[in-house]
Motif scaffolding. Structure first.
Motif, mmCIF file in Angstrom:
data_model
loop_
_atom_site.group_PDB
_atom_site.id
_atom_site.type_symbol
_atom_site.label_atom_id
_atom_site.label_comp_id
_atom_site.label_asym_id
_atom_site.label_seq_id
_atom_site.Cartn_x
_atom_site.Cartn_y
_atom_site.Cartn_z
ATOM 1 N N ARG A 180 -2.857 -12.953 -10.587
ATOM 2 C CA ARG A 180 -1.785 -13.814 -11.077
ATOM 3 C C ARG A 180 -0.599 -13.007 -11.905
ATOM 4 O O ARG A 180 0.680 -13.350 -11.865
ATOM 5 C CB ARG A 180 -2.443 -14.697 -12.399
ATOM 6 N N ARG A 181 -1.001 -11.940 -12.632
ATOM 7 C CA ARG A 181 0.009 -11.167 -13.255
ATOM 8 C C ARG A 181 0.896 -10.244 -12.251
ATOM 9 O O ARG A 181 2.097 -10.129 -12.235
ATOM 10 C CB ARG A 181 -0.761 -10.111 -14.195
ATOM 11 N N CYS A 182 0.246 -9.767 -11.133
ATOM 12 C CA CYS A 182 0.982 -9.080 -10.066
ATOM 13 C C CYS A 182 2.106 -10.233 -9.378
ATOM 14 O O CYS A 182 3.072 -9.863 -8.866
ATOM 15 C CB CYS A 182 0.163 -8.633 -8.894
ATOM 16 N N ALA A 242 -2.017 -2.241 -14.970
ATOM 17 C CA ALA A 242 -2.140 -3.734 -15.009
ATOM 18 C C ALA A 242 -3.634 -4.041 -14.811
ATOM 19 O O ALA A 242 -4.353 -5.072 -15.217
ATOM 20 C CB ALA A 242 -1.493 -4.423 -13.895
ATOM 21 N N ARG A 265 3.287 -12.988 -11.173
ATOM 22 C CA ARG A 265 4.366 -13.328 -12.244
ATOM 23 C C ARG A 265 5.215 -12.333 -12.598
ATOM 24 O O ARG A 265 6.417 -12.431 -12.342
ATOM 25 C CB ARG A 265 3.445 -13.791 -13.390
ATOM 26 N N GLU A 266 4.464 -11.115 -12.705
ATOM 27 C CA GLU A 266 5.320 -9.978 -13.445
ATOM 28 C C GLU A 266 5.902 -8.975 -12.338
ATOM 29 O O GLU A 266 6.928 -8.335 -12.594
ATOM 30 C CB GLU A 266 4.634 -9.165 -14.510
ATOM 31 N N PRO A 284 -7.621 -5.153 -18.864
ATOM 32 C CA PRO A 284 -6.544 -6.180 -18.802
ATOM 33 C C PRO A 284 -6.573 -7.152 -19.941
ATOM 34 O O PRO A 284 -7.784 -7.448 -20.510
ATOM 35 C CB PRO A 284 -6.759 -6.919 -17.613
ATOM 36 N N ALA A 307 -6.996 -13.057 -13.093
ATOM 37 C CA ALA A 307 -5.854 -12.539 -14.124
ATOM 38 C C ALA A 307 -4.652 -11.497 -13.502
ATOM 39 O O ALA A 307 -3.662 -11.414 -13.611
ATOM 40 C CB ALA A 307 -6.235 -12.127 -15.412
#
Ligand SMILES: Nc1ncnc2c1ncn2[C@@H]1O[C@H](COP(=O)(O)OP(=O)(O)OP(=O)(O)O)[C@@H](O)[C@H]1O
Length: 275
Positions: A209-211, A152, A213-214, A4, A206
């Protein structure tokens, strides 16, 4: 191996603080929720008339001193513990009104859980561990979604490995992907970074967070760590079974400051976990 990106630099929120989440429907909520453990001399009021909502697309952290009721709140919201009074809801569904069978199905289909200990099956590969809950539920995995999650999580080169061949951080990334594999309405994470070094912890945070946000996931995480909490959109503070405060768009320093205020005002210590 694809690792990542931007994992050590702390949270980033290009979309700005959670504007969408503020207007989204509740993914999970507690309404006047009281939970009493035991009886007589062993009676403990773990939660006292707690009302709180977690919105779809929100990354929320729950903090509080040891014994303040964080895990109990998570377990009641996830339907793993019964409520003594009040309600725990996933979406609009009141878990207290469901039969055991209905509760099992709701948990299976709509709730993901990440624990401090990774709880992977040692004899299965990464790929098999990720797919196991879906397989057991008789569901066909959505390959594209799984590929997105695996990418991811930077696990593409590890799918054939067994847990013992992975680092703790990699194992927890597998556990996160497993929790997200069925596209649950909400993922509850109980100290997901508690067993990890700071770099591995940053990778997990992270990823979560990414899961959010995205990929639009909803995550509610219990943590003792102000840095971990700063990855969230909102921190809810519990003390003695009650919600005592919350912080939006937290920074580690703000979380730390709030913890110190509680220490001073309530005579309790937040330092029950790693500082
Ligand atoms: N199964 C149980 N039986 C009796 N008491 C319990 C049980 N589970 C939790 N408790 C009590 O309920 C209270 C809240 O516990 P809980 O585990 O939710 O706190 P916590 O904030 O998650 O603590 P920690 O940070 O130490 O994990 C504590 O006083 C605890 O001892």
């Amino acid at each position: 191996m694809t690792e990542p990106q931007s994992l050590a630099g702390g949270p980033s929120r290009p979309g700005g603080p959670r504007a969408a989440a503020n207007h989204a429907p509740a993914a999970a909520s507690a309404v006047d929720l009281t939970k009493v453990h035991g009886s007589g001399d062993a009676r403990v009021v773990a939660l006292e008339r707690v009302s709180v909502s977690f919105r779809e697309g929100e990354f929320a952290a729950i903090m509080g001193p040891s014994g303040s009721g964080k895990s109990t709140l998570l377990q009641c919201l996830a339907g793993l513990e019964s409520c003594t009074s009040g309600a725990a809801r996933i979406g609009d569904t009141d878990l207290t009104r469901l039969s055991d069978g209905q509760l099992t199905r709701l948990r299976r289909d709509h709730v993901g859980f990440v624990f401090q200990a990774f709880h992977l099956i040692p004899t299965l590969t990464v790929s098999e561990n990720i797919a196991l809950p879906l397989t057991l539920a008789g569901r066909t995995p959505d390959r594209q979604w799984l590929d997105t999650l695996v990418e991811a999580a930077g696990l593409g080169a590890r799918l054939g490995h067994r847990p013992a061949q992975l680092s703790g951080g990699q194992q927890q990334r597998v556990a996160c992907v497993r929790a997200l594999a069925g596209r649950p309405r909400i993922v509850f994470a109980d100290e997901p970074t508690g067993n990890l070094d700071s770099r591995s912890a940053a990778e997990i945070l992270a990823l979560l967070r990414r899961c959010v946000r995205e990929l639009g996931q909803t995550v509610v995480m219990v943590t003792h760590d102000p840095v971990a909490a700063s990855y969230a959109d909102r921190v809810v503070f519990l003390a003695d079974g009650r919600i005592v405060d919350e912080l939006l768009g937290p920074t580690p320093d703000q979380v730390l400051g709030r913890m110190r205020t509680f220490d001073a005002n309530l005579g309790i210590s937040y330092w029950s976990g790693p500082a």
